[in-house]
Write a protein that holds these residues in place. Sequence first.
Motif, PDB file in Angstrom:
ATOM      1  N   PRO A  20       0.721  -1.277  -0.122  1.00 23.57           N
ATOM      2  CA  PRO A  20      -0.215   0.013   0.187  1.00 23.57           C
ATOM      3  C   PRO A  20       0.902   1.368  -0.041  1.00 23.57           C
ATOM      4  N   PRO A  21       0.345   2.344  -0.502  1.00 20.28           N
ATOM      5  CA  PRO A  21       1.219   3.682  -0.498  1.00 20.28           C
ATOM      6  C   PRO A  21       1.353   4.171   0.652  1.00 20.28           C
ATOM      7  N   GLY A  22       2.505   4.770   1.028  1.00 24.55           N
ATOM      8  CA  GLY A  22       2.691   5.418   2.516  1.00 24.55           C
ATOM      9  C   GLY A  22       2.789   6.906   2.357  1.00 24.55           C
ATOM     10  N   ASN A  23       2.495   7.592   1.053  1.00 23.66           N
ATOM     11  CA  ASN A  23       2.465   9.272   1.037  1.00 23.66           C
ATOM     12  C   ASN A  23       1.118   9.533   0.650  1.00 23.66           C
ATOM     13  N   VAL A  24       0.069   9.003   0.982  1.00 20.45           N
ATOM     14  CA  VAL A  24      -1.159   9.483   1.138  1.00 20.45           C
ATOM     15  C   VAL A  24      -1.978   9.585   2.304  1.00 20.45           C
ATOM     16  N   PRO A  25      -2.457  10.908   2.653  1.00 17.30           N
ATOM     17  CA  PRO A  25      -2.440  11.887   2.144  1.00 17.30           C
ATOM     18  C   PRO A  25      -0.977  12.664   2.072  1.00 17.30           C
ATOM     19  N   SER A  26      -1.002  13.724   1.255  1.00 22.89           N
ATOM     20  CA  SER A  26       0.225  14.476   1.100  1.00 22.89           C
ATOM     21  C   SER A  26       0.015  15.921   0.557  1.00 22.89           C
ATOM     22  N   ASP A  27       1.190  16.822   1.174  1.00 23.87           N
ATOM     23  CA  ASP A  27       1.024  18.182   0.823  1.00 23.87           C
ATOM     24  C   ASP A  27       1.412  18.450  -0.703  1.00 23.87           C
ATOM     25  N   VAL A  29       3.508  15.505  -4.011  1.00 26.63           N
ATOM     26  CA  VAL A  29       3.193  14.521  -4.750  1.00 26.63           C
ATOM     27  C   VAL A  29       2.727  13.274  -4.040  1.00 26.63           C
ATOM     28  N   VAL A  30       1.709  12.553  -4.384  1.00 29.09           N
ATOM     29  CA  VAL A  30       1.065  11.408  -4.009  1.00 29.09           C
ATOM     30  C   VAL A  30       1.985  10.184  -4.480  1.00 29.09           C
ATOM     31  N   ASP A  31       1.897   9.170  -3.829  1.00 34.92           N
ATOM     32  CA  ASP A  31       2.768   8.005  -4.335  1.00 34.92           C
ATOM     33  C   ASP A  31       1.968   6.754  -4.479  1.00 34.92           C
ATOM     34  N   GLY A  32       0.368   7.029  -4.477  1.00 34.97           N
ATOM     35  CA  GLY A  32      -0.755   5.697  -4.733  1.00 34.97           C
ATOM     36  C   GLY A  32      -0.963   5.712  -6.255  1.00 34.97           C
ATOM     37  N   PRO A  33      -1.663   4.704  -6.722  1.00 33.86           N
ATOM     38  CA  PRO A  33      -2.115   4.524  -8.078  1.00 33.86           C
ATOM     39  C   PRO A  33      -3.024   5.816  -8.211  1.00 33.86           C
ATOM     40  N   ILE A  34      -2.718   6.231  -9.542  1.00 31.93           N
ATOM     41  CA  ILE A  34      -3.773   7.526  -9.903  1.00 31.93           C
ATOM     42  C   ILE A  34      -4.603   7.086 -11.144  1.00 31.93           C
ATOM     43  N   GLY A  41      -9.547  13.757 -10.543  1.00 36.13           N
ATOM     44  CA  GLY A  41      -8.390  12.870 -10.284  1.00 36.13           C
ATOM     45  C   GLY A  41      -8.723  12.054  -9.158  1.00 36.13           C
ATOM     46  N   VAL A  42      -8.196  10.840  -9.269  1.00 39.88           N
ATOM     47  CA  VAL A  42      -8.555   9.880  -7.984  1.00 39.88           C
ATOM     48  C   VAL A  42      -7.167   9.311  -7.874  1.00 39.88           C
ATOM     49  N   VAL A  43      -6.971   9.125  -6.412  1.00 37.51           N
ATOM     50  CA  VAL A  43      -5.638   8.428  -5.827  1.00 37.51           C
ATOM     51  C   VAL A  43      -6.148   7.244  -4.968  1.00 37.51           C
ATOM     52  N   LEU A  44      -5.630   6.096  -4.924  1.00 34.47           N
ATOM     53  CA  LEU A  44      -6.063   5.063  -4.011  1.00 34.47           C
ATOM     54  C   LEU A  44      -5.151   4.830  -2.973  1.00 34.47           C
ATOM     55  N   SER A  45      -5.519   4.544  -1.918  1.00 37.30           N
ATOM     56  CA  SER A  45      -4.731   4.151  -0.432  1.00 37.30           C
ATOM     57  C   SER A  45      -5.291   3.207   0.351  1.00 37.30           C
ATOM     58  N   GLY A  46      -4.866   2.785   1.265  1.00 36.62           N
ATOM     59  CA  GLY A  46      -5.080   1.948   2.317  1.00 36.62           C
ATOM     60  C   GLY A  46      -5.005   0.485   2.236  1.00 36.62           C
ATOM     61  N   LEU A  47      -4.964  -0.132   3.360  1.00 35.75           N
ATOM     62  CA  LEU A  47      -4.881  -1.874   3.272  1.00 35.75           C
ATOM     63  C   LEU A  47      -5.945  -2.421   2.516  1.00 35.75           C
ATOM     64  N   PRO A  48      -5.738  -3.608   2.130  1.00 34.17           N
ATOM     65  CA  PRO A  48      -6.816  -4.308   1.166  1.00 34.17           C
ATOM     66  C   PRO A  48      -8.392  -4.235   2.010  1.00 34.17           C
ATOM     67  N   ASP A  49      -8.583  -4.433   3.495  1.00 35.29           N
ATOM     68  CA  ASP A  49      -9.605  -4.342   3.943  1.00 35.29           C
ATOM     69  C   ASP A  49     -10.169  -3.028   4.183  1.00 35.29           C
ATOM     70  N   GLN A  50      -9.527  -1.965   3.835  1.00 32.92           N
ATOM     71  CA  GLN A  50      -9.767  -0.451   4.053  1.00 32.92           C
ATOM     72  C   GLN A  50      -9.399   0.419   2.719  1.00 32.92           C
ATOM     73  N   SER A  89      -2.757 -10.118   0.995  1.00 33.76           N
ATOM     74  CA  SER A  89      -1.832  -9.468   0.676  1.00 33.76           C
ATOM     75  C   SER A  89      -2.193  -8.317  -0.287  1.00 33.76           C
ATOM     76  N   TYR A  90      -1.360  -7.465  -0.808  1.00 35.89           N
ATOM     77  CA  TYR A  90      -1.629  -6.298  -1.578  1.00 35.89           C
ATOM     78  C   TYR A  90      -0.871  -6.330  -2.916  1.00 35.89           C
ATOM     79  N   TYR A  91      -1.505  -6.120  -3.939  1.00 39.22           N
ATOM     80  CA  TYR A  91      -0.929  -5.961  -5.323  1.00 39.22           C
ATOM     81  C   TYR A  91      -1.619  -5.113  -6.275  1.00 39.22           C
ATOM     82  N   ALA A  92      -1.361  -4.049  -6.869  1.00 36.58           N
ATOM     83  CA  ALA A  92      -1.798  -3.282  -7.644  1.00 36.58           C
ATOM     84  C   ALA A  92      -1.003  -2.783  -8.901  1.00 36.58           C
ATOM     85  N   GLU A  93      -1.799  -2.618 -10.054  1.00 34.10           N
ATOM     86  CA  GLU A  93      -1.023  -2.418 -11.475  1.00 34.10           C
ATOM     87  C   GLU A  93      -1.901  -0.895 -11.981  1.00 34.10           C
ATOM     88  N   GLN A  94      -1.078  -0.058 -12.217  1.00 38.19           N
ATOM     89  CA  GLN A  94      -1.835   1.250 -13.024  1.00 38.19           C
ATOM     90  C   GLN A  94      -1.654   1.211 -14.365  1.00 38.19           C
TER      91      GLN A  94
END
Length: 728
Positions: A20-27, A29-34, A41-50, A89-94
Amino acid sequence: MKPVEWKEKMEKYNGVFQEPPGNVPSDKVVDGPIIGNGDVGVVLSGLPDQQRLWISKVDFWKTKRTYPNGSPCLLGGIDIHIPALADASYYAEQRLNEANVVSTFRGDSTLVTMTTWVSATENALVIELVCEGHAAIPVKVDLWMQPGHESETEFGHDGNVTWGTRKFNGIDLDWPTEGSVAMSCLGSEGNSIELQPGRKAYIIAYVLTNHDVKDYLQESIARVGLIDESRIGSLRSEHDNWWSQFWAKSSIEIGDELLEKFWYGSHYIMACCSRNKAFAPGLFGSWITTDSPAWAGDYHLNYNYQAPWWGVYSSNHIELSEPYDTPLLEYMDNGRRYAEQYLERSGIYYDVGIGPKGFPTVLSTTSASITYENGHLFLGQKSNAALSAVNMLMRYYYSYDLQYASKVAYPFLLEVANFWEHYLKFEGNRYVIYRDAIHEVPTWANSHPNDDWLQEFEDMNPILSLGVIRTVFKGLLDMSKELSLDTERREKWEHILEHISDFPTFERDGKTIFRLTEQGRDWWNDNTLAIQHIWPAGAIGLDSDPKLLEIAKDTITVINRWTDYNGFPTIFTSAARVGYDPEIILRELRRQCVEHSYPNLFIFFGGGGIECCSGVPSAINEMLLQSHEHVIRLFPVWPQETNARFTDLRAVGAFLVSSELSDGNLLYVNINSEKGRTCRIINPWPNREVSVLEADGHQQKEMDWQMSGDIITFHTEAGKCYTLSCKK
């Protein structure tokens, strides 16, 4: 390339997330899938269950004056709770080709796949959920709107649609902004889903603001209520078609998957955030996850705002630059007033930071700002409007769109010229610039033990201004001739070009290099200011005086700022523009992509955000194809033993060029002429006989051409294609 082959090619460039990304939220650049459609614009964050989806929109601004209260703000988001995925487990592809994010969450007894995309043609967010296993999985969905920051939020239900609004409409705002998100879980009552194995479930949201339509809430509720599985299929087809056409506009293959990945990834980011013609993206695009983005997330005009688009012109994605001009034109009344009121000059004088619709984002109440800059943050700089004109000139030269020139670029450049014609001082047979800071002067400070730091107000002949002035007045001359306007002013413009001061130089590390100013600041260790007159200003190129090119190369060597807080969009392309060692450029560019990037293909440094989207495209494009001063050069700064090919890169003169270098041999040159201008190209096959063929339907005819030195010149017709080849 066939669609299947293209899809396989693009799969290599997907952003891959193993955690999971660790820089969302951010003031910043975000590091999550965009994902995005140029507006939402949408950015995803969080653990699989949240899982949390952060939703922002380029026109969702708070417009309260006094820095840094006015900025783009977060609208809201959607939370997806799936308790069965605790510890999964967590896996994502942008995925760039499909412009979606496919997330895979694997638990002990179940597998959930979540596919998320923002429609390319409407402000619809689609979340598709499917599970594998033996039992149904409960899913709870919550819609939330960002509270606070002097905003009002409201929630409600309309049938199966849940909606939320956030409003900035206080009396102390320049103009109100109100936005809504309407959400529905298809086939379910309320916001709970029983996810059945093998059956797809959908969560749909529609996002609008008062800048889209007056009745934005009712419209978003109605729009989301019309979306069923059939409509999702139609939206998906439209979405795929848009992105297919986008990726077909140009391509590169350079034998380096990493650099190719960031070339395509940079264009993906820009296409996701820069398509709302009424509102340009701010520093961090359309992925705002806080109400306090760094530097107010605004349009910083001392390069940060201009930079994101520097690669789109040569990459044949001019359409992505459509939003760029809007805030600059909307600010012209302010610029005229500031020039007259504060400097007693005509023309336009712009602050460092501006916002949409003429909104000034950098007004200040500090004593220093009031004392020295009338409560603004000009930061001692006079070059902001002129630097902003450079992008307009790029668009003009690459497209030769005369309607754009007459309606947008030329009127803006005229105001820039009006300012500089009267601001320049003619002394000793040359034009001189006084009191124009090469670097930001910190007038936001409340006090200082002495005023020595204000010497930067006294900077004389800052090198960036000397560069952009050359570019602006040359551009004005070219445009005025094409448009048959202002004949009587050309003599003055020509005089300025002929007599503008030379670029200042000095000795450093045993080399003659560019100095930041003729008098005042000589050097700045943590910035690439000493080469911005090369790029983006475009005042030096491979056809410049050899001594000037040597100074430019030595400056880049002495700067040694491949890693820089602010320099990524400028250093590599400047190096390519003056013929620096291509092996070093590629090596260092590759290193920056490895060391300063997130899995979502954002390249990040200390300053700015989407500005870094131009770094790889503009540098690689200039290495493969240059057309400075209207002369096409193929693979001019490229290792000749490294195979490379490109399709439909754009050259000055409104030409689309394709070519390939293989085993040190240039195989072909295809040129599509959009405007029928005369084509000038450096002979790709020196000392060998060349033919130029014009494609006319299925027929080809040999063209007449002339050779002067090593330049081949031939006339073209609009809409026709030309092939250059080496006769055997």
